[in-house]
Design a protein around this motif. Structure first.
Motif, short mmCIF file in Angstrom:
data_model
loop_
_atom_site.label_atom_id
_atom_site.label_comp_id
_atom_site.label_asym_id
_atom_site.label_seq_id
_atom_site.Cartn_x
_atom_site.Cartn_y
_atom_site.Cartn_z
N ASN A 101 -8.90 10.27 -4.58
CA ASN A 101 -9.09 10.21 -3.13
C ASN A 101 -10.28 9.33 -2.78
OD1 ASN A 101 -6.93 11.90 -2.70
ND2 ASN A 101 -8.18 13.73 -2.52
N TYR A 102 -11.35 9.45 -3.56
CA TYR A 102 -12.53 8.61 -3.32
C TYR A 102 -12.21 7.15 -3.59
CZ TYR A 102 -15.63 12.54 -2.58
OH TYR A 102 -16.24 13.65 -2.06
N LEU A 103 -11.46 6.91 -4.64
CA LEU A 103 -11.10 5.53 -4.99
C LEU A 103 -10.22 4.92 -3.89
CD1 LEU A 103 -11.56 3.45 -7.17
CD2 LEU A 103 -9.61 4.40 -8.43
N ALA A 104 -9.24 5.67 -3.41
CA ALA A 104 -8.37 5.18 -2.34
C ALA A 104 -9.18 4.92 -1.07
CB ALA A 104 -7.26 6.19 -2.06
N TRP A 105 -10.08 5.83 -0.74
CA TRP A 105 -10.92 5.66 0.45
C TRP A 105 -11.74 4.38 0.33
CZ3 TRP A 105 -16.02 8.76 1.12
CH2 TRP A 105 -16.54 8.57 2.40
N ALA A 106 -12.30 4.15 -0.84
CA ALA A 106 -13.12 2.94 -1.06
C ALA A 106 -12.28 1.68 -0.95
CB ALA A 106 -13.82 3.02 -2.41
N TYR A 107 -11.05 1.72 -1.49
CA TYR A 107 -10.17 0.54 -1.37
C TYR A 107 -9.83 0.27 0.08
CZ TYR A 107 -9.38 -0.52 -6.28
OH TYR A 107 -9.55 -0.93 -7.58
N ILE A 108 -9.58 1.33 0.86
CA ILE A 108 -9.29 1.13 2.29
C ILE A 108 -10.48 0.49 3.00
CG2 ILE A 108 -8.97 2.39 4.47
CD1 ILE A 108 -7.05 4.23 2.89
N LYS A 109 -11.69 0.98 2.71
CA LYS A 109 -12.88 0.43 3.35
C LYS A 109 -13.13 -1.02 2.91
CE LYS A 109 -14.69 2.15 6.05
NZ LYS A 109 -14.31 2.22 7.47
N ASN A 110 -12.53 -1.43 1.78
CA ASN A 110 -12.66 -2.80 1.30
C ASN A 110 -11.41 -3.62 1.64
OD1 ASN A 110 -15.19 -3.41 -0.52
ND2 ASN A 110 -14.68 -1.25 -0.80
N ASN A 111 -10.66 -3.17 2.66
CA ASN A 111 -9.49 -3.89 3.18
C ASN A 111 -8.40 -4.12 2.13
OD1 ASN A 111 -10.54 -4.16 5.84
ND2 ASN A 111 -11.90 -5.76 5.06
N ASN A 112 -8.18 -3.12 1.28
CA ASN A 112 -7.13 -3.23 0.28
C ASN A 112 -6.25 -1.97 0.36
OD1 ASN A 112 -5.52 -3.68 -1.94
ND2 ASN A 112 -7.20 -4.37 -3.25
N ALA A 113 -5.51 -1.88 1.45
CA ALA A 113 -4.68 -0.70 1.70
C ALA A 113 -3.56 -0.56 0.68
CB ALA A 113 -4.10 -0.76 3.11
N SER A 114 -3.03 -1.67 0.19
CA SER A 114 -1.94 -1.58 -0.78
C SER A 114 -2.43 -0.94 -2.09
CB SER A 114 -1.32 -2.95 -1.05
OG SER A 114 -2.27 -3.84 -1.59
N GLN A 115 -3.63 -1.29 -2.54
CA GLN A 115 -4.19 -0.66 -3.75
C GLN A 115 -4.49 0.82 -3.49
OE1 GLN A 115 -4.13 -1.76 -6.69
NE2 GLN A 115 -5.43 -0.32 -7.77
N ALA A 116 -4.98 1.13 -2.30
CA ALA A 116 -5.23 2.53 -1.95
C ALA A 116 -3.94 3.33 -1.99
CB ALA A 116 -5.86 2.62 -0.55
N HIS A 117 -2.86 2.76 -1.47
CA HIS A 117 -1.56 3.44 -1.49
C HIS A 117 -1.10 3.66 -2.93
CE1 HIS A 117 2.22 4.76 0.19
NE2 HIS A 117 2.84 4.03 -0.71
N ARG A 118 -1.28 2.66 -3.79
CA ARG A 118 -0.90 2.80 -5.21
C ARG A 118 -1.70 3.93 -5.88
NH1 ARG A 118 0.05 -2.73 -4.85
NH2 ARG A 118 -2.06 -3.38 -5.32
N ILE A 119 -2.98 3.98 -5.59
CA ILE A 119 -3.83 5.03 -6.17
C ILE A 119 -3.35 6.40 -5.71
CG2 ILE A 119 -6.17 6.03 -6.18
CD1 ILE A 119 -6.00 3.50 -7.87
N LEU A 120 -3.12 6.55 -4.41
CA LEU A 120 -2.67 7.84 -3.88
C LEU A 120 -1.31 8.23 -4.46
CD1 LEU A 120 -3.83 7.52 -0.18
CD2 LEU A 120 -4.79 9.00 -1.95
N ALA A 121 -0.41 7.26 -4.62
CA ALA A 121 0.89 7.53 -5.23
C ALA A 121 0.74 7.95 -6.69
CB ALA A 121 1.79 6.30 -5.12
N MET A 122 -0.18 7.33 -7.40
CA MET A 122 -0.41 7.64 -8.81
C MET A 122 -0.87 9.10 -8.95
SD MET A 122 -2.81 5.58 -11.52
CE MET A 122 -4.36 5.98 -10.73
N TYR A 123 -1.65 9.59 -8.00
CA TYR A 123 -2.13 10.96 -8.04
C TYR A 123 -1.19 11.93 -7.34
CZ TYR A 123 -6.59 9.51 -9.99
OH TYR A 123 -7.57 9.00 -10.82
N GLY A 124 -0.04 11.43 -6.88
CA GLY A 124 0.96 12.29 -6.26
C GLY A 124 0.69 12.68 -4.84
N HIS A 125 -0.17 11.94 -4.15
CA HIS A 125 -0.52 12.28 -2.77
C HIS A 125 0.42 11.64 -1.76
CE1 HIS A 125 -4.06 14.37 -4.05
NE2 HIS A 125 -4.54 13.30 -4.66
N VAL A 126 1.18 10.64 -2.15
CA VAL A 126 2.16 10.01 -1.28
C VAL A 126 3.41 9.71 -2.09
CG1 VAL A 126 0.51 8.96 0.32
CG2 VAL A 126 1.26 7.67 -1.66
N LYS A 127 4.53 9.62 -1.41
CA LYS A 127 5.78 9.26 -2.09
C LYS A 127 6.01 7.79 -1.94
CE LYS A 127 7.86 13.73 -1.21
NZ LYS A 127 8.00 14.37 -2.44
#
Length: 128
Positions: A101-127
């Protein structure tokens, strides 16, 4: 832990009686965590103190206290998003199965939403 002392510490902090707040936190064994420094916006002091604090598991809740996690919040507060990302990567490595969650949040704040989505999917937080 004396939760009454912690509550009194936060109460004193809200009343801006920082000396009393530090006393209550110290009596509760929480002197390593810079509640007052963060509340007052003294982020450099807070980062210094957090860097010296070991990672510990709280006995009652089983929650992990990590100076890295707290420093991520400080980096966010001062809008240092590149440092936030670097610290989130370190936290993710330290926790092995956590920190996503922290990693995804940091990617979002660094304008990398696609990487944040991948991280969240990897941890099972999004489909996907």
């Amino acid at each position: 832990q004396n939760f009454s002392a912690q509550k009194l510490g936060f109460d004193a902090m809200i009343r801006r009686d920082y000396g009393k707040a530090e006393q209550f936190f110290a009596s509760n064994g929480e002197s390593q965590f810079p509640f007052v420094a963060i509340h007052r916006g003294h982020f450099k002091d807070a980062k210094r103190r957090l860097s010296a604090a070991p990672s510990i598991i709280f006995p009652f809740s089983g929650a992990l206290f990590s100076g890295l996690r707290q420093n991520i919040h400080i980096a966010y507060e001062v809008s240092n998003y590149s440092e936030m990302l670097q610290l989130a990567k370190q936290l993710s490595t330290e926790l092995k199965q956590g920190g996503g969650n922290y990693l995804a949040w940091a990617y979002i704040k660094n304008n990398n939403a696609s990487q944040a989505h991948r991280i969240l999917a990897m941890y099972g937080h999004v489909k996907r």
